[in-house]
Design a protein around this motif. Structure first.
Motif, PDB file in Angstrom:
ATOM      1  N   MET A   4       4.894   5.457   5.377  1.00 26.87           N
ATOM      2  CA  MET A   4       5.226   5.317   6.800  1.00 26.87           C
ATOM      3  C   MET A   4       6.581   4.626   6.999  1.00 26.87           C
ATOM      4  O   MET A   4       7.364   5.025   7.859  1.00 26.87           O
ATOM      5  CB  MET A   4       4.138   4.527   7.532  1.00 26.87           C
ATOM      6  CG  MET A   4       2.885   5.312   7.768  1.00 26.87           C
ATOM      7  SD  MET A   4       3.085   6.512   9.059  1.00 26.87           S
ATOM      8  CE  MET A   4       3.181   8.035   8.245  1.00 26.87           C
TER       9      MET A   4
ATOM     10  N   SER B 288       0.835  -1.202   0.000  1.00 29.24           N
ATOM     11  CA  SER B 288       0.000   0.000   0.000  1.00 29.24           C
ATOM     12  C   SER B 288       0.873   1.255   0.000  1.00 29.24           C
ATOM     13  O   SER B 288       2.022   1.243   0.451  1.00 29.24           O
ATOM     14  CB  SER B 288      -0.912   0.019   1.226  1.00 29.24           C
ATOM     15  OG  SER B 288      -0.146   0.186   2.391  1.00 29.24           O
ATOM     16  N   THR B 289       0.314   2.322  -0.489  1.00 34.43           N
ATOM     17  CA  THR B 289       1.035   3.598  -0.526  1.00 34.43           C
ATOM     18  C   THR B 289       1.256   4.129   0.882  1.00 34.43           C
ATOM     19  O   THR B 289       2.333   4.647   1.192  1.00 34.43           O
ATOM     20  CB  THR B 289       0.236   4.632  -1.350  1.00 34.43           C
ATOM     21  OG1 THR B 289      -0.026   4.082  -2.641  1.00 34.43           O
ATOM     22  CG2 THR B 289       1.007   5.917  -1.502  1.00 34.43           C
ATOM     23  N   PHE B 290       0.261   3.997   1.757  1.00 35.67           N
ATOM     24  CA  PHE B 290       0.407   4.455   3.134  1.00 35.67           C
ATOM     25  C   PHE B 290       1.523   3.698   3.843  1.00 35.67           C
ATOM     26  O   PHE B 290       2.315   4.292   4.579  1.00 35.67           O
ATOM     27  CB  PHE B 290      -0.917   4.279   3.894  1.00 35.67           C
ATOM     28  CG  PHE B 290      -0.843   4.727   5.320  1.00 35.67           C
ATOM     29  CD1 PHE B 290      -0.820   6.075   5.632  1.00 35.67           C
ATOM     30  CD2 PHE B 290      -0.801   3.792   6.344  1.00 35.67           C
ATOM     31  CE1 PHE B 290      -0.745   6.479   6.950  1.00 35.67           C
ATOM     32  CE2 PHE B 290      -0.728   4.188   7.659  1.00 35.67           C
ATOM     33  CZ  PHE B 290      -0.702   5.551   7.978  1.00 35.67           C
TER      34      PHE B 290
END
Length: 115
Positions: free
Chosen positions: A52, A46-48
């Motif tokens: 992070m 995922s991009t998140f």
């Protein structure tokens, strides 16, 4: 006189290394943060998760680069290691050259099996 200088330099380097053990431990934690961030960046889908993990890796990198006493402690530990090895008349190899030729490796292993 040479041995006296060698032992005194080793003594001073050992005192510096023991005095800077806490910054070296902090440098280790910073390196672990950097490694964990990069590991999870490559594993994330995922991009998140990627953002992070890059934030964690960047925090570890900034923390490691700002830890100058930790680097001085590492250099002192390296000097103590070099003096210890040279005291025992052992050859200190920083970078060892390996022969990566598959046929040479095969011949060496075959010779070991036939012993």
């Amino acid at each position: 006189m040479k041995k006296f200088f060698l032992y005194s330099a080793g003594f001073v380097a050992a005192i510096i290394a023991f005095g800077l053990l806490a910054p070296v431990a902090g440098l280790l934690v910073s390196g672990l943060l950097l490694a964990a961030g990069l590991h999870y960046y490559t594993e994330s889908t995922s991009t998140f998760g990627k953002v992070m993990s890059l934030v964690v890796a960047l925090a570890g990198l900034i923390s490691a680069l700002s830890n100058i006493p930790g680097f001085i402690g590492l250099v002192a530990i390296g000097i103590v290691f070099y003096i210890y090895k040279s005291r025992n008349n052992e050859k200190v190899e920083i970078l060892s050259k390996k022969d990566d030729d598959p046929f040479t490796n095969f011949e060496r292993e075959w010779a070991n099996l036939n012993k």
